[in-house]
Design a protein around this motif. Sequence first.
Motif, PDB file in Angstrom:
ATOM      1  N   TYR A  81       0.867  -1.177   0.000  1.00 43.54           N
ATOM      2  CA  TYR A  81       0.000   0.000   0.000  1.00 43.54           C
ATOM      3  C   TYR A  81       0.903   1.226   0.000  1.00 43.54           C
ATOM      4  CZ  TYR A  81      -2.441   4.021   1.814  1.00 43.54           C
ATOM      5  OH  TYR A  81      -2.917   5.300   1.961  1.00 43.54           O
ATOM      6  N   ALA A  82       0.704   2.104  -0.956  1.00 41.03           N
ATOM      7  CA  ALA A  82       1.471   3.342  -1.038  1.00 41.03           C
ATOM      8  C   ALA A  82       0.521   4.520  -0.888  1.00 41.03           C
ATOM      9  CB  ALA A  82       2.212   3.423  -2.371  1.00 41.03           C
ATOM     10  N   GLY A  83       1.113   5.702  -0.699  1.00 42.74           N
ATOM     11  CA  GLY A  83       0.284   6.900  -0.676  1.00 42.74           C
ATOM     12  C   GLY A  83       0.247   7.577   0.661  1.00 42.74           C
ATOM     13  N   SER A  84      -0.921   8.089   1.015  1.00 39.76           N
ATOM     14  CA  SER A  84      -1.072   8.937   2.184  1.00 39.76           C
ATOM     15  C   SER A  84      -1.128   8.124   3.474  1.00 39.76           C
ATOM     16  CB  SER A  84      -2.344   9.778   2.051  1.00 39.76           C
ATOM     17  OG  SER A  84      -2.492  10.640   3.152  1.00 39.76           O
ATOM     18  N   ASN A  85      -0.602   8.736   4.521  1.00 46.23           N
ATOM     19  CA  ASN A  85      -0.636   8.141   5.857  1.00 46.23           C
ATOM     20  C   ASN A  85      -2.018   8.329   6.476  1.00 46.23           C
ATOM     21  OD1 ASN A  85       0.120   9.636   8.921  1.00 46.23           O
ATOM     22  ND2 ASN A  85       0.147   7.425   8.687  1.00 46.23           N
ATOM     23  N   ASP A  86      -2.637   7.227   6.893  1.00 44.66           N
ATOM     24  CA  ASP A  86      -3.929   7.297   7.589  1.00 44.66           C
ATOM     25  C   ASP A  86      -3.920   6.285   8.727  1.00 44.66           C
ATOM     26  OD1 ASP A  86      -6.894   8.178   7.652  1.00 44.66           O
ATOM     27  OD2 ASP A  86      -6.974   5.983   7.701  1.00 44.66           O
ATOM     28  N   PRO A  87      -4.063   6.733   9.974  1.00 40.73           N
ATOM     29  CA  PRO A  87      -3.953   5.811  11.118  1.00 40.73           C
ATOM     30  C   PRO A  87      -4.956   4.667  11.094  1.00 40.73           C
ATOM     31  CG  PRO A  87      -3.896   8.112  11.851  1.00 40.73           C
ATOM     32  CD  PRO A  87      -4.265   8.130  10.406  1.00 40.73           C
ATOM     33  N   LEU A  88      -6.195   4.948  10.722  1.00 42.64           N
ATOM     34  CA  LEU A  88      -7.217   3.904  10.716  1.00 42.64           C
ATOM     35  C   LEU A  88      -6.949   2.886   9.618  1.00 42.64           C
ATOM     36  CD1 LEU A  88      -9.911   2.801  11.817  1.00 42.64           C
ATOM     37  CD2 LEU A  88     -11.083   4.317  10.190  1.00 42.64           C
ATOM     38  N   LEU A  89      -6.594   3.352   8.445  1.00 47.14           N
ATOM     39  CA  LEU A  89      -6.329   2.455   7.328  1.00 47.14           C
ATOM     40  C   LEU A  89      -5.133   1.561   7.608  1.00 47.14           C
ATOM     41  CD1 LEU A  89      -6.664   1.459   4.410  1.00 47.14           C
ATOM     42  CD2 LEU A  89      -5.270   3.412   3.686  1.00 47.14           C
ATOM     43  N   ALA A 104       3.986   4.645   3.083  1.00 44.09           N
ATOM     44  CA  ALA A 104       3.234   5.902   3.086  1.00 44.09           C
ATOM     45  C   ALA A 104       4.183   7.077   2.895  1.00 44.09           C
ATOM     46  CB  ALA A 104       2.456   6.046   4.391  1.00 44.09           C
ATOM     47  N   ARG A 105       4.233   7.587   1.659  1.00 45.35           N
ATOM     48  CA  ARG A 105       5.134   8.691   1.339  1.00 45.35           C
ATOM     49  C   ARG A 105       4.388   9.898   0.776  1.00 45.35           C
ATOM     50  NH1 ARG A 105      10.048   6.214  -2.077  1.00 45.35           N
ATOM     51  NH2 ARG A 105       8.358   5.486  -3.448  1.00 45.35           N
ATOM     52  N   GLY A 106       3.087   9.972   1.033  1.00 44.13           N
ATOM     53  CA  GLY A 106       2.312  11.106   0.567  1.00 44.13           C
ATOM     54  C   GLY A 106       1.416  10.744  -0.599  1.00 44.13           C
ATOM     55  N   SER A 107       0.340  11.513  -0.754  1.00 44.55           N
ATOM     56  CA  SER A 107      -0.671  11.219  -1.772  1.00 44.55           C
ATOM     57  C   SER A 107      -0.108  11.220  -3.184  1.00 44.55           C
ATOM     58  CB  SER A 107      -1.810  12.241  -1.678  1.00 44.55           C
ATOM     59  OG  SER A 107      -2.510  12.128  -0.465  1.00 44.55           O
ATOM     60  N   GLY A 123      -3.498   5.405  -1.417  1.00 45.37           N
ATOM     61  CA  GLY A 123      -4.496   6.244  -0.764  1.00 45.37           C
ATOM     62  C   GLY A 123      -4.174   7.709  -0.977  1.00 45.37           C
ATOM     63  N   LEU A 124      -5.209   8.523  -1.122  1.00 43.67           N
ATOM     64  CA  LEU A 124      -4.968   9.935  -1.397  1.00 43.67           C
ATOM     65  C   LEU A 124      -6.099  10.805  -0.881  1.00 43.67           C
ATOM     66  CD1 LEU A 124      -5.819  10.785  -5.106  1.00 43.67           C
ATOM     67  CD2 LEU A 124      -6.238   8.515  -4.164  1.00 43.67           C
ATOM     68  N   HIS A 125      -5.753  12.089  -0.649  1.00 42.81           N
ATOM     69  CA  HIS A 125      -6.732  13.124  -0.309  1.00 42.81           C
ATOM     70  C   HIS A 125      -6.203  14.434  -0.901  1.00 42.81           C
ATOM     71  CE1 HIS A 125      -4.353  14.526   3.388  1.00 42.81           C
ATOM     72  NE2 HIS A 125      -3.776  13.398   3.033  1.00 42.81           N
ATOM     73  N   LEU A 126      -6.405  14.582  -2.200  1.00 42.39           N
ATOM     74  CA  LEU A 126      -5.890  15.733  -2.934  1.00 42.39           C
ATOM     75  C   LEU A 126      -7.065  16.550  -3.462  1.00 42.39           C
ATOM     76  CD1 LEU A 126      -2.979  13.985  -4.875  1.00 42.39           C
ATOM     77  CD2 LEU A 126      -2.751  15.594  -2.969  1.00 42.39           C
ATOM     78  N   VAL A 127      -7.183  17.773  -2.981  1.00 44.80           N
ATOM     79  CA  VAL A 127      -8.283  18.634  -3.381  1.00 44.80           C
ATOM     80  C   VAL A 127      -7.888  19.425  -4.621  1.00 44.80           C
ATOM     81  CG1 VAL A 127      -7.553  20.530  -1.860  1.00 44.80           C
ATOM     82  CG2 VAL A 127      -9.957  20.353  -2.557  1.00 44.80           C
ATOM     83  N   ALA A 213       8.818  25.300  11.335  1.00 45.34           N
ATOM     84  CA  ALA A 213       9.646  24.669  12.369  1.00 45.34           C
ATOM     85  C   ALA A 213      10.316  23.428  11.818  1.00 45.34           C
ATOM     86  CB  ALA A 213       8.782  24.290  13.571  1.00 45.34           C
ATOM     87  N   GLY A 214      11.605  23.483  11.622  1.00 40.98           N
ATOM     88  CA  GLY A 214      12.405  22.302  11.346  1.00 40.98           C
ATOM     89  C   GLY A 214      12.044  21.536  10.091  1.00 40.98           C
ATOM     90  N   GLN A 215      12.390  20.256  10.113  1.00 36.91           N
ATOM     91  CA  GLN A 215      12.215  19.374   8.971  1.00 36.91           C
ATOM     92  C   GLN A 215      10.751  18.948   8.836  1.00 36.91           C
ATOM     93  OE1 GLN A 215      14.886  16.070   9.084  1.00 36.91           O
ATOM     94  NE2 GLN A 215      14.192  15.185   7.156  1.00 36.91           N
ATOM     95  N   ALA A 216      10.310  18.721   7.593  1.00 41.08           N
ATOM     96  CA  ALA A 216       8.934  18.304   7.347  1.00 41.08           C
ATOM     97  C   ALA A 216       8.667  16.940   7.973  1.00 41.08           C
ATOM     98  CB  ALA A 216       8.658  18.256   5.852  1.00 41.08           C
ATOM     99  N   ALA A 217       7.461  16.757   8.473  1.00 42.12           N
ATOM    100  CA  ALA A 217       7.057  15.496   9.104  1.00 42.12           C
ATOM    101  C   ALA A 217       6.543  14.526   8.046  1.00 42.12           C
ATOM    102  CB  ALA A 217       5.977  15.756  10.145  1.00 42.12           C
ATOM    103  N   ASP A 218       6.896  13.257   8.183  1.00 40.61           N
ATOM    104  CA  ASP A 218       6.474  12.245   7.208  1.00 40.61           C
ATOM    105  C   ASP A 218       5.045  11.764   7.447  1.00 40.61           C
ATOM    106  OD1 ASP A 218       8.884  12.223   5.782  1.00 40.61           O
ATOM    107  OD2 ASP A 218       9.784  10.781   7.162  1.00 40.61           O
ATOM    108  N   THR A 219       4.589  11.758   8.704  1.00 42.10           N
ATOM    109  CA  THR A 219       3.263  11.241   9.040  1.00 42.10           C
ATOM    110  C   THR A 219       2.543  12.206   9.977  1.00 42.10           C
ATOM    111  OG1 THR A 219       3.963  10.042  11.023  1.00 42.10           O
ATOM    112  CG2 THR A 219       4.191   8.890   8.903  1.00 42.10           C
ATOM    113  N   HIS A 220       1.248  11.946  10.162  1.00 42.86           N
ATOM    114  CA  HIS A 220       0.474  12.749  11.117  1.00 42.86           C
ATOM    115  C   HIS A 220       1.012  12.574  12.533  1.00 42.86           C
ATOM    116  CE1 HIS A 220      -2.707  14.144   8.406  1.00 42.86           C
ATOM    117  NE2 HIS A 220      -2.609  12.967   7.818  1.00 42.86           N
ATOM    118  N   ALA A 221       1.436  11.361  12.868  1.00 39.75           N
ATOM    119  CA  ALA A 221       1.985  11.108  14.200  1.00 39.75           C
ATOM    120  C   ALA A 221       3.291  11.868  14.403  1.00 39.75           C
ATOM    121  CB  ALA A 221       2.202   9.609  14.396  1.00 39.75           C
ATOM    122  N   ASP A 222       4.119  11.938  13.360  1.00 41.80           N
ATOM    123  CA  ASP A 222       5.370  12.687  13.454  1.00 41.80           C
ATOM    124  C   ASP A 222       5.101  14.177  13.666  1.00 41.80           C
ATOM    125  OD1 ASP A 222       6.799  10.370  13.059  1.00 41.80           O
ATOM    126  OD2 ASP A 222       7.077  10.696  10.906  1.00 41.80           O
TER     127      ASP A 222
END
Length: 304
Positions: A81-89, A104-107, A123-127, A213-222
């Motif tokens: 599974y590639a794409g967006s980070n989603d905790p439930l998925l 999970a490396r982004g949409s 997985g994606l969420h691109l508006v 602030a600093g380096q970009a986060a890879d996930t929502h948890a980060d």
Amino acid sequence: MQNSTPSPAPGTEASTLMTTGEVATYLRLRERTIYEMVARQTIPFTRATGKILFPRRLIDAWLEAQTELPDAGIAPAPPIYAGSNDPLLEWALRQSGSGLAVLARGSAQGLDDLAAGRAVMSGLHLVDPQSGAWNIAAVRAHLPGSRHVLIHWARRTQGLLLAPGNPQGVTGLADAVARGLRFALRSEGAGSQRLLEVLLARKGLSHADLVTAGQAADTHADLAALIETGQADCGLGLQAAAGALDFLPLMSDESFDLVMTRRAYFDPPIQKLLAFARTDTFATRATHLGGYDLSDLGAVVWNG
């Protein structure tokens, strides 16, 4: 000899659902064969008031998935599974026994991975900034042709993650920018990062107005961890990732969808995932995380 029965008018109920006899004629098989396929669950079907019916769009997708293509020496996509980070998925991918690993490396990157054969699902969420519609424009741009299908996963709530108790009394996105709060950001191509840019534009602001602030986060948890540890003051993220942080909702109808080939849709990994998503265990987990609307989970959003 071709069937002389006129086809139902598009948009009618008859054109949407077929009886056993109709699907047998459609596939040029005997009705007995259709009943055997239903018993083995090797053909898409549904039961309505005790009657077996066959959704035409799923029969067409199933037919395409059975099509044998010339061997071009192309290896099958790995079970990823590639794409967006989603905790439930990502939790459901593990719990369902789907066998899919997570990359999970982004949409946007996920769509590229799918197009290049490095994953079976993304997985994606691109508006779309112009129309406000979700995901279809991005899928068409990254995956030309008609081999893919877009399946709805959930509507999610995104907003500002803030220090516990919101000690600075932030009232909204523009207020956070005006105060010069340090924003934790997601990586380029992440759906949440693109959403932040859209929300800023609606306020007459841009990335240039942010204190980052600093380096970009890879996930929502980060991203949440950057705020929890005081390395950032706020950031755009999921309600499901807020934990003990304060959460200020900014968008409650973000659409998170899954895209795959029609053939992959019928394969065991994705069917196991979707079957698990219909269980009480899954619903309980979604409620615990918060910020998920699962009312349309599994619906076909777009069929290429």
